[in-house]
Design an enzyme around this catalytic site. Structure first.
Site, PDB file in Angstrom:
ATOM      1  N   TRP A 102       0.826  -1.216   0.000  1.00 57.72           N
ATOM      2  CA  TRP A 102       0.000   0.000   0.000  1.00 57.72           C
ATOM      3  C   TRP A 102       0.853   1.256   0.000  1.00 57.72           C
ATOM      4  O   TRP A 102       0.374   2.337  -0.351  1.00 57.72           O
ATOM      5  CB  TRP A 102      -0.950   0.007   1.196  1.00 57.72           C
ATOM      6  CG  TRP A 102      -0.322   0.304   2.544  1.00 57.72           C
ATOM      7  CD1 TRP A 102       0.715  -0.333   3.121  1.00 57.72           C
ATOM      8  CD2 TRP A 102      -0.732   1.317   3.467  1.00 57.72           C
ATOM      9  NE1 TRP A 102       1.003   0.204   4.363  1.00 57.72           N
ATOM     10  CE2 TRP A 102       0.114   1.213   4.602  1.00 57.72           C
ATOM     11  CE3 TRP A 102      -1.716   2.289   3.468  1.00 57.72           C
ATOM     12  CZ2 TRP A 102      -0.003   2.056   5.711  1.00 57.72           C
ATOM     13  CZ3 TRP A 102      -1.834   3.123   4.579  1.00 57.72           C
ATOM     14  CH2 TRP A 102      -0.983   3.008   5.682  1.00 57.72           C
ATOM     15  N   GLU A 121       0.029  -2.366  12.816  1.00 61.24           N
ATOM     16  CA  GLU A 121       0.139  -3.818  12.745  1.00 61.24           C
ATOM     17  C   GLU A 121       0.476  -4.473  14.082  1.00 61.24           C
ATOM     18  O   GLU A 121       0.666  -5.699  14.137  1.00 61.24           O
ATOM     19  CB  GLU A 121       1.178  -4.196  11.684  1.00 61.24           C
ATOM     20  CG  GLU A 121       0.731  -3.829  10.276  1.00 61.24           C
ATOM     21  CD  GLU A 121       1.824  -3.925   9.229  1.00 61.24           C
ATOM     22  OE1 GLU A 121       1.482  -3.929   8.034  1.00 61.24           O
ATOM     23  OE2 GLU A 121       3.017  -3.981   9.611  1.00 61.24           O
ATOM     24  N   LYS A 177       1.860   0.971  16.429  1.00 63.16           N
ATOM     25  CA  LYS A 177       3.084   0.932  15.638  1.00 63.16           C
ATOM     26  C   LYS A 177       3.288   2.209  14.847  1.00 63.16           C
ATOM     27  O   LYS A 177       4.402   2.722  14.724  1.00 63.16           O
ATOM     28  CB  LYS A 177       3.026  -0.262  14.676  1.00 63.16           C
ATOM     29  CG  LYS A 177       4.258  -0.443  13.806  1.00 63.16           C
ATOM     30  CD  LYS A 177       4.113  -1.660  12.900  1.00 63.16           C
ATOM     31  CE  LYS A 177       5.338  -1.855  12.026  1.00 63.16           C
ATOM     32  NZ  LYS A 177       5.195  -3.033  11.129  1.00 63.16           N
ATOM     33  N   GLN A 178       2.208   2.746  14.279  1.00 60.91           N
ATOM     34  CA  GLN A 178       2.296   3.905  13.399  1.00 60.91           C
ATOM     35  C   GLN A 178       0.931   4.567  13.318  1.00 60.91           C
ATOM     36  O   GLN A 178      -0.047   4.082  13.895  1.00 60.91           O
ATOM     37  CB  GLN A 178       2.740   3.467  12.006  1.00 60.91           C
ATOM     38  CG  GLN A 178       1.742   2.543  11.315  1.00 60.91           C
ATOM     39  CD  GLN A 178       2.311   1.841  10.110  1.00 60.91           C
ATOM     40  OE1 GLN A 178       3.152   0.960  10.237  1.00 60.91           O
ATOM     41  NE2 GLN A 178       1.847   2.209   8.936  1.00 60.91           N
TER      42      GLN A 178
END
Length: 794
Positions: free
Chosen positions: A370, A508, A621-622
């Site tokens: 992506w 994730e 995570k982000q």
């Protein structure tokens, strides 16, 4: 051009006896602002491989790592061709390391001059971003006390994607006598395996040929049978008095040409190599040898100078569109240019895409994620629309694979793969080494379905910026409809609400979750877009719609169902706190915030939290919810964006190269500007500073694209809303001026921004005006004239 007496190791490459000064000028080094310089040599593989990644050359068809010609132990040299994948004995299909042509070795009295076995007296590699060239200047002393200078310059032609060039020179500093120089075409290349010492063979030898003035190597991929050919000329060009007859040598799958010279102390010997690379995707296999040799002969007849000049012109043309000027911050300027350079050398010149590590290594197996549509594609949409079209045509060409993915998962329509390669079928590995350094099953290929709508986001953005109706009607509409069909079958209806269960969002750390906000909102938008597009075509392009509907079996009843699903997809913003829950149950997890940072500025996990149990906490995570708000800046209020930034920013571990740029842009959007600059520099220097310690495995493409987006959309404040440009610029204090260009429909727009004013010039094929909103004040800007606007960004 350099004048006067110079050190022989650098000047004699530029002024070898008997060569034309025109060539010297073409190969001359650019100004320091355009140079990435790596000095010294360390004998550990990690440092060697980091340099190789950083100094990659390419043109989007053919990229080659910046390895030293003698390939010292620990190297990971490699050449990669866009779209050449193979599985063979690997777990899944992966990008193939192709035969190399930059190898050169120099021997004296049975000893090879190599950085790992010699004493380094001086060494420098320099990447010329302005010209797309890599230089090397080395002086080394072998165990026998012989000192030699080695200089080289190489390039991959930007004007003609199949051509490569290298000039290589040696200067014996303290000895005379016989020296043997080897160079050829190296088919003994292996891909890295999953385990540290594992190697995978994807190529087998098809043909080796030699002639008076050429060498030829042809390999074939073991599974798909794609042929790769390399034809090369290797000769001594200076001094002219030497008549050297190359002796061919074949060692297994390696073709080598050996020259023996009786060298004189202090004299420079210059070699030149011209290369042509092809695959059977462009040429029928039976014609490859003849075509490659004919092109090589044409290259030789035209002369290297002509092609170097055309190469430099191609680079000037690209930089005239893509360069961004930052006045007052040279550190940021060079880092930004490096990231733009990486985008330029990875632009697919034909239908193809860009992997998560570009063509700089086998990292992530060369797969397309992506990252491509969300982080990389915008640069090409705004600067080089034909390249963006090539990238989206890759997604259209892989629709059959996406249809198979959906069918195998038990759904209808088209499901773009989380990791894609040649066919679009899912090639996500079954297991991986995660952050906790253990091998475990991975679920992204089964659950990270937001990529389906990420691709469509790229399609819509491309059309909105370029107005390319041919692409929309010929390809884009089919992509939108088939992926909408997938989502309608992927959702489940519970008490009148449609849910998307068992997914992974951009964060994730949390797997197997229900109703990830990013995914749900994107699907809600996606289905509504499909309905609007269908209705528009029913009114304006009936024949086209009828043909497509018959092809894919689409009717009005199915489209009505899409609208119903879109309206009832679960998504909620708390009216009191303005917060969006990242997924069902997220706010019930054990809450932690990041409070400490290590010496490099990386977040430190709170006491008791590890990467084994982090999924039971609110640490992410982000950017996830913030990523959603970044992609749809006009869909959320200032209060909503600020509330979510304040909440999620302090809970983000930034364990992804995709994270810092999103936080930089969202920080600018909510007024957290000092932190935004910090995040921007983290993104811009991600690989130059080896921020995550894995640049040896390739360049982080998402961080590269995110760097450009942060400058243009963040500090430049550029976005498109309906039929107008919106500008909300803000510059860091040390930046005196920011200047860049973008393309919008048939126009080129030049912007020059300072702290309280900006100039805008709209180049258009006709006189007229465009609408620009500057901090919510609307302006009518005439085309083909420069307008000066004032603003207050406080």
């Amino acid at each position: 051009m350099l004048k006067g007496k110079q050190n022989m190791s650098t000047s004699e490459l530029l002024h070898p006896a008997g060569t034309d000064r025109q060539s010297d000028r073409l190969l001359a080094r650019s100004e320091d602002a355009w140079m990435i310089i790596r000095k010294g040599f360390r004998r550990n593989s990690r440092t060697i491989q980091i340099n190789e990644s950083l100094l990659t050359l390419g043109n989007g068809y053919l990229n080659i790592r910046g390895s030293l010609e003698e390939l010292p132990p620990g190297n990971a040299g490699g050449m990669y061709l866009n779209g050449i994948y193979d599985k063979s004995e690997a777990d899944v299909e992966e990008l193939v390391k192709c035969p190399m042509w930059t190898d050169v070795s120099v021997w004296s009295e049975g000893e090879k001059f190599c950085m790992s076995t010699c004493r380094t007296l001086s060494h420098e590699q320099s990447l010329d971003m302005k010209k797309g060239m890599l230089r090397r200047s080395t002086i080394m002393k072998n165990p026998a006390g012989r000192i030699i200078g080695i200089d080289s310059v190489r390039l991959v032609c930007m004007h003609q994607m199949h051509l490569g060039y290298m000039r290589f020179s040696i200067t014996p500093k303290n000895f005379s006598g016989p020296v043997r120089v080897f160079s050829g075409l190296n088919g003994e290349v292996l891909n890295r395996g999953f385990f540290p010492e594992e190697r995978l063979k994807h190529l087998q030898l098809e043909k080796i040929e030699r002639g008076r003035n050429f060498m030829y190597l042809e390999m074939r991929t073991r599974e798909h049978g794609i042929r790769i050919s390399e034809a090369a000329s290797w000769k001594l060009v200076s001094p002219h008095r030497h008549q050297v007859h190359p002796e061919p040598r074949i060692y297994g799958e390696k073709f080598t040409s050996e020259m023996t010279l009786d060298v004189r102390k202090g004299e420079t010997y210059v070699f030149e190599k011209l290369v042509v690379v092809h695959t059977s995707r462009e040429i029928p296999p039976e014609n490859m040898f003849r075509r490659s040799i004919c092109e090589l002969k044409s290259f030789i007849r035209a002369g290297a100078e002509k092609h170097i000049a055309l190469h430099l012109k191609a680079w000037r043309d690209r930089w005239s569109q893509a360069d961004i000027t930052i006045v007052g911050d040279p550190h940021a300027q060079k880092a930004l240019r490096y990231n733009i350079y990486q985008l330029l050398i990875n632009a697919p010149p034909a239908v193809g895409s860009i992997g998560a590590k570009f063509l700089s290594s086998e990292g992530y197996l060369g797969h397309v994620f992506w990252d491509t549509e969300i982080f990389i594609l915008p640069f090409f949409i705004y600067n080089f629309p034909p390249v963006a079209r090539n990238m989206l045509l890759y997604r259209y060409a892989t629709l059959p694979g996406a249809l198979l993915n959906a069918s195998r998962s038990g759904y209808r329509g088209a499901r773009y793969a989380w990791e894609s390669a040649a066919t679009g079928e899912d090639v996500t590995p079954r297991f991986a080494s995660k952050l906790e350094r253990t091998i475990r099953l991975i679920y992204t290929g089964m659950e990270e379905d937001h990529i389906v709508s990420d691709v469509i986001y790229g399609v819509e953005k491309y059309f909105r910026v370029t107005g390319d109706r041919d692409f929309l009607f010929d390809c884009g509409t089919e992509m939108v409809f088939l992926t909408a069909r997938f989502w309608a079958s992927r959702t489940v209806c519970v008490d009148g609400m449609h849910e998307i269960r068992r997914v992974i969002g951009p964060d994730e750390f949390h797997e197997h979750v229900d109703n990830n906000a990013y995914t749900n909102y994107l699907v809600k938008w996606h289905l509504r877009l499909a309905v609007l597009l269908y209705r528009y075509m029913a009114r304006k392009h009936t024949a086209t719609l009828d043909g497509l509907s018959e092809k894919i079996g689409l009717d009005e009843e199915e489209v009505a169902d899409w609208l119903s699903v879109s309206r009832s997809i679960k998504f909620r913003i708390d009216p009191d706190t303005h917060l969006v829950e990242q997924f069902d149950g997220y706010f019930s997890l054990k809450d932690h915030v990041i409070e400490g940072f290590d010496r490099k500025g990386h977040p430190v996990l709170p006491k008791g939290v590890t990467y084994r149990n982090i999924g039971s906490t609110t640490l992410i995570k982000q950017a996830d919810v913030l990523m959603m708000m970044h992609l749809f800046p006009h869909a959320f209020s200032e209060e909503q964006k600020k509330a979510n930034y304040d909440y999620y920013e302090k809970r983000t571990a930034h364990k992804s190269s995709l994270s810092h740029c999103t936080h930089a842009m969202m920080g600018l959007a909510v007024g957290n500007r000092v932190r935004a600059y910090h995040y921007f520099m983290k993104t811009a220097l991600f690989d130059l500073d080896n921020l995550h310690g894995n640049t040896a495995m390739g360049i982080h493409a998402a961080a590269v694209g995110g760097t450009w987006q942060t400058v243009v959309s963040g500090f430049g404040g550029l976005s498109i809303k309906s039929d107008r440009l919106e500008l909300r610029p803000w510059l860091p204090k040390k930046w005196k001026r920011l200047a860049f260009s973008v393309r919008w429909h048939e126009r080129k727009i030049d912007l020059s921004i300072s702290h309280d004013r900006l100039s805008i010039h709209v180049h258009a094929p006709y006189d007229g005006e465009i609408t620009v909103s500057l901090y919510r004040t609307t302006h009518k800007i005439p085309t083909n004239k420069t307008a000066l606007l004032h603003f207050c960004s406080i």
